[in-house]
Design an enzyme around this catalytic site. Structure first.
Site, PDB file in Angstrom:
ATOM      1  N   ASP A 223      13.670  25.240  26.294  1.00 25.22           N
ATOM      2  CA  ASP A 223      14.188  25.966  25.245  1.00 25.22           C
ATOM      3  C   ASP A 223      13.136  27.427  25.863  1.00 25.22           C
ATOM      4  OD1 ASP A 223      14.623  26.407  21.606  1.00 25.22           O
ATOM      5  OD2 ASP A 223      12.983  27.839  22.658  1.00 25.22           O
ATOM      6  N   ASN A 231      18.918  37.978  20.586  1.00 25.52           N
ATOM      7  CA  ASN A 231      19.728  38.290  20.212  1.00 25.52           C
ATOM      8  C   ASN A 231      20.104  39.789  19.107  1.00 25.52           C
ATOM      9  OD1 ASN A 231      22.056  36.314  21.469  1.00 25.52           O
ATOM     10  ND2 ASN A 231      20.986  34.478  20.049  1.00 25.52           N
ATOM     11  N   ASP A 240      24.873  35.878  25.005  1.00 20.31           N
ATOM     12  CA  ASP A 240      25.743  34.534  25.228  1.00 20.31           C
ATOM     13  C   ASP A 240      25.290  34.703  27.387  1.00 20.31           C
ATOM     14  OD1 ASP A 240      27.125  34.333  23.405  1.00 20.31           O
ATOM     15  OD2 ASP A 240      28.070  34.947  23.551  1.00 20.31           O
ATOM     16  N   GLU A 267      19.963  27.334  22.132  1.00 19.64           N
ATOM     17  CA  GLU A 267      19.108  28.210  23.702  1.00 19.64           C
ATOM     18  C   GLU A 267      18.380  26.785  23.473  1.00 19.64           C
ATOM     19  OE1 GLU A 267      16.425  29.146  20.089  1.00 19.64           O
ATOM     20  OE2 GLU A 267      18.391  28.652  20.255  1.00 19.64           O
TER      21      GLU A 267
END
Length: 359
Positions: A223, A231, A240, A267
């Site tokens: 992760d 973000n 992205d 993620e």
């Protein structure tokens, strides 16, 4: 091994490389084994030179094909050189075994199909024109083409090469187009567009397949640390880019360690490798953490949990164990892996970025 006629370029070239060895064997029989050698006019003085150079080239090609499987750029160059070699070797071989009357003439159709694979319609026409030109020149210097016994078979051979070559090229083009479409549809179903890795569906299928087959393997569930901050503070476009960069890193590490990488979701990523000892896994993770820290988009930081097939052969159990250990790695400060024995391994110790690491 699954039997299929749908082959990619690498597999197709391997098939052609095996066919070359078969034609070498047939040529040796034609030149040296009675009654073939007694009924076909052959030049046995020059043939050994062609045989030696051909075997040397094919041996080099086999080694190159083996070593360049994942080197697309150089592999394509080797493939195209193979077509040029086929052309020279075939003309030379025919000149030594009867010229335009050579029993090896049908091989020319395979030469046309080979060129069609890599140069498509243009390759089909150019290869037919080049061979036809060489065939006529061979006939001009070796026999009197004005005589019916030479003119008739030469014209008939060229006629059938044009007809069979064109239809063969048409079928080959349709097959290659269908193969490309098949691969594109497969990627749409099994690959994640953003990361370029296999998707969640593929992961579940592969995990179940490995467990059912009894293969010994290791599973890593990872992760990206504090991905929400990326973000929120730098925008979803930057997020992205981070996902894409992580995918490229995983793909590279899996190529080196014979593994497979998957985007599990969001993620989260999953990796599967053939069974490794704990020291081997530490070495792999150390390389992975070091690569993350050098990422140009943003130095990445990730946490992982490991489980291994010797802990059970039920997919849900292995996934649950890896998830629990991932949670333990997160709770312990992130940027580390919780191994199957419960040990927390940190690898690279430098903190790469305030956005992605929170100790």
């Amino acid at each position: 091994m699954k039997l299929t006629l749908y082959l990619n370029d690498y597999e197709t070239e391997k098939l052609f490389s095996y066919l070359r060895w078969l034609f070498v064997l047939l040529s040796v029989i034609l030149f040296y084994v009675p009654p073939f050698s007694e009924n076909v006019a052959t030049n046995k003085d020059v043939f050994p030179y062609l045989l030696a150079s051909g075997c040397l080239y094919m041996l080099i090609t086999q080694i190159a094909l083996f070593r360049m499987k994942d080197d697309k750029k150089h592999l394509k160059m080797v493939l195209k050189l193979g077509i040029a070699f086929d052309y020279i070797a075939l003309i030379w071989l025919m000149a030594l075994s009867g010229g335009i009357h050579s029993p090896l003439y049908p091989i020319s159709i395979l030469f046309v199909l080979h060129a069609t694979i890599y140069w498509r319609t243009r390759g089909a026409f150019i290869s037919m024109l080049m061979f036809s030109g060489a065939y006529i020149i061979m006939g001009y210097f070796m026999v009197d083409l004005a005589q019916f016994e030479n003119y008739y078979p030469a014209a008939l051979n060229l006629f059938f090469l044009s007809i069979i070559g064109l239809f063969g090229a048409l079928i080959m083009l349709r097959e290659r187009t269908h193969y490309i479409q098949k691969e594109a549809y497969h990627d749409l179903v099994h690959r994640d567009y953003l990361s370029g890795l296999f998707n969640h569906r593929s992961f579940q299928e592969k995990l179940k397949q490995n467990c059912t087959s009894g293969k010994r393997f290791c599973l890593l569930l990872g992760d990206i640390d504090d991905f929400k901050k990326v973000n929120d503070e730098q925008g979803h476009q930057k997020g992205d880019e981070v996902i894409k960069a992580a995918g490229e890193i995983f793909e590279s590490i899996c190529d080196r360690y014979n593994g497979q990488a998957f985007r599990y979701g969001g993620e989260e990523f999953a990796l599967m490798f053939p069974e490794k000892t704990i020291p081997e896994m530490k070495g792999l993770m150390d390389e992975l953490f070091a690569t993350f820290a050098k990422t140009t988009i943003l130095p990445l930081s990730m946490s992982f949990g490991e489980s291994c097939s010797d802990e059970g052969n039920v997919p849900e159990e292995l996934l649950s164990l890896a998830d629990q250990r991932l949670y333990k790695a997160k709770q312990a400060g992130k940027k580390r892996v919780c191994l199957r024995n419960g040990e927390l391994f940190e690898g690279v110790t430098e903190s790469p970025t305030p956005y992605l690491v929170s100790n």
